[in-house]
Design a protein around this motif. Structure first.
Motif, PDB file in Angstrom:
ATOM      1  N   ASN A  53       1.017  -1.189   0.103  1.00  0.00           N
ATOM      2  CA  ASN A  53       0.111  -0.045   0.062  1.00  0.00           C
ATOM      3  C   ASN A  53       0.786   1.297   0.047  1.00  0.00           C
ATOM      4  N   LEU A  54       1.335   1.633  -1.058  1.00  0.00           N
ATOM      5  CA  LEU A  54       2.327   2.647  -1.099  1.00  0.00           C
ATOM      6  C   LEU A  54       1.398   4.043  -0.684  1.00  0.00           C
ATOM      7  N   GLY A  55       0.089   4.182  -1.027  1.00  0.00           N
ATOM      8  CA  GLY A  55      -0.487   5.572  -0.544  1.00  0.00           C
ATOM      9  C   GLY A  55      -0.530   5.566   1.250  1.00  0.00           C
ATOM     10  N   GLY A  56      -0.546   4.262   1.766  1.00  0.00           N
ATOM     11  CA  GLY A  56      -0.461   4.148   3.270  1.00  0.00           C
ATOM     12  C   GLY A  56       0.970   4.424   3.645  1.00  0.00           C
ATOM     13  N   TRP A  57       1.787   3.997   3.079  1.00  0.00           N
ATOM     14  CA  TRP A  57       3.572   4.335   3.434  1.00  0.00           C
ATOM     15  C   TRP A  57       3.604   5.679   3.290  1.00  0.00           C
ATOM     16  N   LEU A  58       3.324   6.388   2.377  1.00  0.00           N
ATOM     17  CA  LEU A  58       3.641   7.737   2.052  1.00  0.00           C
ATOM     18  C   LEU A  58       2.901   8.636   2.886  1.00  0.00           C
ATOM     19  N   THR A  59       1.695   8.420   3.411  1.00  0.00           N
ATOM     20  CA  THR A  59       0.927   8.883   4.421  1.00  0.00           C
ATOM     21  C   THR A  59       1.489   8.670   5.630  1.00  0.00           C
ATOM     22  N   THR A  60       2.029   7.902   6.072  1.00  0.00           N
ATOM     23  CA  THR A  60       2.968   7.730   7.269  1.00  0.00           C
ATOM     24  C   THR A  60       4.149   8.380   7.342  1.00  0.00           C
ATOM     25  N   VAL A  61       4.833   8.464   6.282  1.00  0.00           N
ATOM     26  CA  VAL A  61       6.067   9.205   6.108  1.00  0.00           C
ATOM     27  C   VAL A  61       5.657  10.811   6.383  1.00  0.00           C
ATOM     28  N   VAL A  62       4.542  11.214   5.584  1.00  0.00           N
ATOM     29  CA  VAL A  62       4.410  12.514   5.600  1.00  0.00           C
ATOM     30  C   VAL A  62       3.865  12.976   7.191  1.00  0.00           C
ATOM     31  N   ALA A 126      -3.183  12.661  15.694  1.00  0.00           N
ATOM     32  CA  ALA A 126      -4.088  11.724  15.837  1.00  0.00           C
ATOM     33  C   ALA A 126      -5.521  12.145  15.373  1.00  0.00           C
ATOM     34  N   PHE A 127      -6.054  13.151  15.648  1.00  0.00           N
ATOM     35  CA  PHE A 127      -7.029  13.945  15.074  1.00  0.00           C
ATOM     36  C   PHE A 127      -7.200  13.792  13.747  1.00  0.00           C
ATOM     37  N   VAL A 128      -6.231  14.413  13.217  1.00  0.00           N
ATOM     38  CA  VAL A 128      -6.044  14.429  11.516  1.00  0.00           C
ATOM     39  C   VAL A 128      -6.264  13.346  10.894  1.00  0.00           C
ATOM     40  N   LEU A 129      -5.332  12.422  11.499  1.00  0.00           N
ATOM     41  CA  LEU A 129      -5.414  11.317  10.505  1.00  0.00           C
ATOM     42  C   LEU A 129      -6.508  10.392  10.724  1.00  0.00           C
ATOM     43  N   HIS A 130      -7.047  10.229  11.911  1.00  0.00           N
ATOM     44  CA  HIS A 130      -8.377   9.569  12.281  1.00  0.00           C
ATOM     45  C   HIS A 130      -9.537  10.046  11.748  1.00  0.00           C
ATOM     46  N   ASP A 131      -9.848  11.425  12.326  1.00  0.00           N
ATOM     47  CA  ASP A 131     -11.227  11.863  12.080  1.00  0.00           C
ATOM     48  C   ASP A 131     -11.196  12.453  10.629  1.00  0.00           C
ATOM     49  N   MET A 132     -10.274  12.947   9.964  1.00  0.00           N
ATOM     50  CA  MET A 132     -10.123  13.506   8.705  1.00  0.00           C
ATOM     51  C   MET A 132      -9.862  12.654   7.477  1.00  0.00           C
ATOM     52  N   PHE A 133      -9.062  11.556   7.819  1.00  0.00           N
ATOM     53  CA  PHE A 133      -8.639  10.737   6.601  1.00  0.00           C
ATOM     54  C   PHE A 133      -8.960   9.396   7.194  1.00  0.00           C
ATOM     55  N   ALA A 134      -9.671   9.012   8.166  1.00  0.00           N
ATOM     56  CA  ALA A 134      -9.904   7.578   8.500  1.00  0.00           C
ATOM     57  C   ALA A 134      -9.038   6.496   8.758  1.00  0.00           C
ATOM     58  N   VAL A 135      -7.674   6.967   8.994  1.00  0.00           N
ATOM     59  CA  VAL A 135      -6.455   6.260   9.249  1.00  0.00           C
ATOM     60  C   VAL A 135      -6.830   5.375  10.709  1.00  0.00           C
ATOM     61  N   PHE A 137      -6.385   3.709  14.263  1.00  0.00           N
ATOM     62  CA  PHE A 137      -5.564   4.022  15.412  1.00  0.00           C
ATOM     63  C   PHE A 137      -4.389   3.221  15.597  1.00  0.00           C
ATOM     64  N   ASP A 138      -4.476   1.685  15.039  1.00  0.00           N
ATOM     65  CA  ASP A 138      -3.306   0.896  15.292  1.00  0.00           C
ATOM     66  C   ASP A 138      -2.309   1.265  14.299  1.00  0.00           C
ATOM     67  N   GLU A 139      -2.641   2.106  13.083  1.00  0.00           N
ATOM     68  CA  GLU A 139      -1.618   2.533  12.089  1.00  0.00           C
ATOM     69  C   GLU A 139      -1.063   3.670  12.751  1.00  0.00           C
ATOM     70  N   VAL A 144       3.044   7.941  16.905  1.00  0.00           N
ATOM     71  CA  VAL A 144       3.049   8.902  17.818  1.00  0.00           C
ATOM     72  C   VAL A 144       3.785   8.190  19.161  1.00  0.00           C
ATOM     73  N   GLU A 145       4.132   6.914  18.807  1.00  0.00           N
ATOM     74  CA  GLU A 145       4.709   5.995  19.942  1.00  0.00           C
ATOM     75  C   GLU A 145       4.207   5.936  20.904  1.00  0.00           C
ATOM     76  N   ARG A 146       2.832   5.604  20.783  1.00  0.00           N
ATOM     77  CA  ARG A 146       1.701   5.295  21.864  1.00  0.00           C
ATOM     78  C   ARG A 146       1.055   3.954  21.740  1.00  0.00           C
ATOM     79  N   THR A 147       0.315   3.366  22.465  1.00  0.00           N
ATOM     80  CA  THR A 147      -0.479   2.147  22.150  1.00  0.00           C
ATOM     81  C   THR A 147      -1.829   2.635  21.465  1.00  0.00           C
TER      82      THR A 147
END
Length: 290
Positions: A53-62, A126-135, A137-139, A144-147
């Motif tokens: 999943n290149l899109g997911g990989w790049l999103t994580t990098v950004v 956490a808010f931007v990725l989950h609430d705005m882009f539906a990523v 939490f386990d990703e 953010v180095e948290r559970t």
């Protein structure tokens, strides 16, 4: 087409999404571009043959790059009124371009970006990725180095802060213009009471560094802001700023200062005075007749 060209083509397919993520994280067009460019550099130096999943990989990098930029910004910020103001999302790109249209839609979310800028970096991510882009939490958790459970709490705290912001900014340009035109008339006429009637009791006046050096001061509260503008703004003209109603001072036809307004339920809740030449050059400005 060689391997590098194929990789660049695949990257371009995700550029608009990556820039949207970075812009919501950073509130700055220039910094968003830097984050996306860094993602490309990391991609070009990495072996991504096994990445499904290149899109997911790049999103994580950004996201990681943006988080580091936010943390760096927090550590070097000293003066709260010289703080980072969210910048216009677009400049003079082709308005038919889909990415331009998506970012122009973001420009009406200036009030939201101001709220996001008050969040801790990890909360904002956490808010931007989950609430705005539906990523999920386990990703987000490894970034953010948290559970995942702790990451969910970060997003929940951020969500409460955002939802606690009173009112939704006015996006209808006709209604925006009515309020801004009334404000300009009251300011020019020195009508303090009329200004008070247009201003929210908790209105804030913010300035960038260039405007502050020119004598424009930040203020908070209707009386203080009304006092700042009463009898002034005589040379200001109505304008559309990135499609929203505002004012501009443009002696000789050259924009020198713009006044951006956030309007909620017919009241002005924030005024942003921008005078930095580079920032003004990135605005879509249309001067209107009085």
């Amino acid at each position: 087409m060689n391997e590098n060209e194929v990789l660049a083509e695949r990257f371009e397919e995700h550029r608009a999404h990556l820039r949207a993520v970075a812009y919501r994280m950073l509130g700055s067009s220039a910094e968003a571009d830097d984050a996306v460019q860094e993602a490309w550099l990391r991609l070009s130096r990495s072996d991504t043959g096994d990445v499904e999943n290149l899109g997911g990989w790049l999103t994580t990098v950004v996201a990681r790059v943006s988080l580091n930029m936010l943390r760096s910004r927090k550590t070097r910020r000293e003066d709260p009124w010289d703080a980072h103001l969210p910048e216009p999302a677009v400049g003079h790109e082709d308005t038919a371009d889909p990415e331009h249209q998506a970012l122009l839609a973001d420009s009406v979310g200036l009030a939201l970006l101001v709220v996001l800028d008050t969040l801790a970096p990890a909360e904002r991510l956490a808010f931007v990725l989950h609430d705005m882009f539906a990523v999920p939490f386990d990703e987000i958790a490894p970034i953010v180095e948290r559970t995942p459970a702790a990451t969910r709490q970060l997003a929940s705290r951020a969500r409460r802060r955002v939802q606690g912001t009173p009112g939704v900014p006015e996006t209808d340009v006709t209604r925006q213009r009515e309020v801004v035109d009334a404000f300009l008339a009251a300011s020019r006429g020195g009508d303090f009471d009329a200004l008070l009637a247009l201003l929210d009791p908790d209105v804030v006046l913010r300035t960038d560094t260039t405007a502050a050096l020119s004598g424009a001061g930040a203020a908070r509260g209707a009386a203080a802001v009304a006092d700042t503008f009463a009898g002034r703004a005589k040379a200001a003209q109505p304008a559309l700023i990135n499609g929203a109603a505002g004012l501009v001072w443009a002696p000789g036809g050259r924009p020198r200062v713009v006044f951006g307004f956030t309007i909620t339920h017919g009241k002005i809740t924030a005024i942003d005075i921008l005078a930095d030449a580079e920032r003004l050059g990135g605005l879509d400005l249309e001067v209107l007749g009085d």
